[in-house]
Design a protein around this motif. Structure first.
Motif, mmCIF file in Angstrom:
data_model
loop_
_atom_site.group_PDB
_atom_site.id
_atom_site.type_symbol
_atom_site.label_atom_id
_atom_site.label_comp_id
_atom_site.label_asym_id
_atom_site.label_seq_id
_atom_site.Cartn_x
_atom_site.Cartn_y
_atom_site.Cartn_z
ATOM 1 N N ARG A 172 0.854 -1.192 0.000
ATOM 2 C CA ARG A 172 0.000 0.000 0.000
ATOM 3 C C ARG A 172 0.891 1.242 0.000
ATOM 4 N NH1 ARG A 172 -1.735 3.664 3.694
ATOM 5 N NH2 ARG A 172 -3.852 4.526 3.440
ATOM 6 N N LYS A 173 0.802 2.003 -1.055
ATOM 7 C CA LYS A 173 1.616 3.220 -1.194
ATOM 8 C C LYS A 173 3.097 2.929 -0.927
ATOM 9 C CE LYS A 173 -2.104 6.456 -0.094
ATOM 10 N NZ LYS A 173 -2.572 7.561 0.775
ATOM 11 N N HIS A 183 -1.866 2.774 8.584
ATOM 12 C CA HIS A 183 -1.864 2.232 7.223
ATOM 13 C C HIS A 183 -2.248 0.755 7.190
ATOM 14 C CE1 HIS A 183 2.157 1.137 8.664
ATOM 15 N NE2 HIS A 183 2.205 0.233 7.720
ATOM 16 N N LYS A 184 -2.294 0.084 8.365
ATOM 17 C CA LYS A 184 -2.640 -1.338 8.417
ATOM 18 C C LYS A 184 -4.125 -1.572 8.685
ATOM 19 C CE LYS A 184 1.931 -2.521 10.257
ATOM 20 N NZ LYS A 184 2.674 -3.057 11.434
ATOM 21 N N SER A 210 -0.851 0.376 13.347
ATOM 22 C CA SER A 210 -0.551 1.639 12.666
ATOM 23 C C SER A 210 -1.678 1.969 11.692
ATOM 24 C CB SER A 210 0.769 1.517 11.912
ATOM 25 O OG SER A 210 1.834 1.192 12.788
ATOM 26 N N GLU A 251 4.391 0.673 0.941
ATOM 27 C CA GLU A 251 4.676 0.037 2.229
ATOM 28 C C GLU A 251 4.202 -1.415 2.215
ATOM 29 O OE1 GLU A 251 4.529 2.444 5.976
ATOM 30 O OE2 GLU A 251 3.005 3.499 4.824
ATOM 31 N N ALA A 268 -3.621 3.924 -4.217
ATOM 32 C CA ALA A 268 -2.708 3.329 -3.237
ATOM 33 C C ALA A 268 -1.968 2.118 -3.776
ATOM 34 C CB ALA A 268 -3.483 2.940 -1.982
#
Length: 534
Positions: free
Chosen positions: A430-431, A496-497, A494, A433, A463
């Motif tokens: 994702r992006k 983003h997860k 986090s 990461e 993303a």
């Protein structure tokens, strides 16, 4: 140790014997000890065999098989968990043929592929399993291919009345010889045939039971499918190694297995997460006391800390988390009963003895620094001979230094404990990461409303990929459950997860070895076929 390379320990010594020799040795030591409990093909009658009886049965099978196939030739077995399965496993090993273990749910094209690929000339088969007319399919396939077909109902064809002295005298003695062919369950493409040695099977069973501290003489309940190494190696040879009893379950039903555990006074249970989870749910709903276990050992998919803790609390068991794959016959690492509780919950333990482990960068193949995640690779006695009739696939999996590349991601710490971080093909990017699904799955598995969860990546124009959670709930979704799950994740993960998409299913699509087929979930989500959690 500054890099993620861990050489294997050298004790205890490896057993240098074949599968048949292991059975013969145990039978000579204590012939009247109960070795195998199961149900018979066809009528479901209970069967209880001592070690001496099991060896005699296996030698009668070897005598019959010697008349059907030459040593080294493949003999296919297509059957559910009937007592004949382990008897034939031992008989095939004593005859020196290669037993081809086939999933009883295979449909005709799948069965045709496997038999054609391995070039079997003999097919031993059950007549039916769970309403599936296996006999009719076997007849069609065998007639079309010109195979020798033997139903398990035709006992005299696959089991002689008495052992032939010449066959007994010719029993294999080379532990490095091939003994079994296992087809990988796979999630895409045709399955590959994994060829395994006697030495691999015997020692993986031996060292896994030792790592788990399975008690001598243990009664071991095995509800796992016999066509897979977890069952026909750990669940079958494991009890023999410790001088115990294998109690084979033909068809898994949680309440029946709970009753069986109590009745047989079992001390060891073999599990995969789906089995252990179902037993825990059934016990919670039961008025009967929980069976008391000393050891529950298993793996095959991520075992959440929540499930491990629940099994310890409910059954009193030391829960052993195993990690490996068919290509490693099948165990690479195991937690131990005396491990720190955090290690038992959060790692898959340390490697079995006599196996080298390294963690490499998937792109460069270089060994990564200690503690950094990468692809898990292993080299040792338990690794496959190779993929049958597929040198290219073998070369792509086994590197120039002889290490099997597992396709699993993990990190080693300075003590040699392995922590899984995901599957190489299941990483969500994702992006830019990398996001490993198991961390999110373990987080959600701890929520009281979630019975099971799978996290997948879905394509997204901005993303690249976004995180999607597919959950099986313990009941109907309550109002505001999605917001509650998001908040649960936000406290523990986090930003983003945190899943951006949420779906609910009644059942997950599974491989034959009870791994969730995540690619099918992603495809179904992409087609709009999954029910959204709102």
């Amino acid at each position: 140790m500054t890099t993620s390379f861990l050489p294997g320990t050298t004790t205890p010594p490896l057993l240098e014997e074949t599968v048949g020799a292991l059975l013969a040795r145990r039978a000579a030591e204590d012939p009247e000890r109960l070795a195998l409990v199961g149900t018979r093909h066809g009528d479901g009658e209970p069967v209880r065999l001592t070690r001496a009886e099991l060896l005699a049965e296996a030698r009668c099978v070897a005598t019959a098989l010697a008349g059907l196939a030459a040593p080294g030739e493949p003999v296919a077995l297509w059957a559910p968990n009937v007592v004949e399965w382990p008897v034939i496993e031992y008989g095939a090993a004593l005859a020196g043929v290669v037993l081809v273990a086939l999933n009883p749910v295979l449909r005709r094209p799948e069965l045709e592929y496997a038999l054609g690929h391995c070039r079997a000339t003999v097919l031993l088969h059950a007549d039916a399993s769970r309403g599936y007319d296996m006999g009719a399919v076997a007849r069609e396939v065998a007639d079309a291919a010109g195979l020798t077909r033997v139903s398990l109902a035709e006992t005299s064809r696959w089991r002689a009345e008495a052992p032939d002295d010449a066959v007994v005298a010719a029993e294999p003695t080379d532990p490095s010889a091939p003994v079994m062919l296992q087809y990988t369950s796979g999630t895409t493409g045709n399955p590959k045939g994994v060829l395994l040695r006697h030495r691999s099977l015997v020692n993986v069973a031996h060292l896994t039971m030792e790592a788990a501290r399975a008690p001598s003489g243990a009664v071991c309940v095995n509800p796992l499918p016999m066509f897979h190494t977890a069952s026909c190696v750990i669940g079958t040879l494991g009890p023999l190694v410790v001088g115990g009893t294998e109690v084979l379950v033909e068809q898994f039903e949680p309440n029946s297995v709970l009753d069986l555990l109590r009745r047989e006074e079992a001390s060891v249970l073999f599990y995969v997460p789906a089995v252990l989870g179902a037993l825990l749910e059934a016990q919670r709903a039961s008025d009967s006391p929980a069976p008391t276990l000393q050891v529950a050992m298993g793996g095959a998919a991520t075992v959440s800390p929540t499930m491990i803790q629940a099994a310890e609390d409910v059954f009193g068991a030391s829960v052993i988390n195993l990690f490996g794959q068919t290509e490693l016959a099948p165990v690479l690492t195991a937690t131990r009963p005396d491990d720190a509780h955090a290690d038992q919950l959060e790692t898959v333990g340390r490697p079995l003895p006599h196996v080298d482990v390294k963690i490499v960068d998937p792109a460069s193949g270089e060994v990564v620094p200690l503690g950094e995640p990468g692809e898990i690779c292993a080299r040792g006695y338990q690794q496959m001979i190779g993929y049958l009739h597929d040198d290219a696939a073998t070369a792509a999996t086994v590197d120039a230094d002889g290490f099997v590349h597992t396709g699993d991601l993990g990190a080693l710490d300075e003590r040699g404990y392995l922590r899984l971080t995901g599957r190489l093909k299941e990483l969500i990017i994702r992006k830019g990461e990398n996001i490993a699904p198991p961390e999110i799955e373990n987080c959600l598995d701890a929520h009281a409303a979630v019975a099971a969860v799978a996290v997948v990546g879905l394509p997204d124009e901005q993303a690249g990929e976004i995180v999607a959670a597919v959950v099986r709930l313990r009941g109907e979704p309550s109002a505001g459950l999605r917001d509650e799950l998001v908040a649960h994740c936000r406290e523990r993960l986090s930003p983003h997860k945190i899943p951006a998409c949420w779906f609910v299913v009644d059942e997950f699509p599974m491989t034959p070895t009870q791994k969730v087929q995540k690619f099918r979930l992603a495809e179904a989500a992409g087609r709009g076929e999954l029910r959204e959690l709102v």
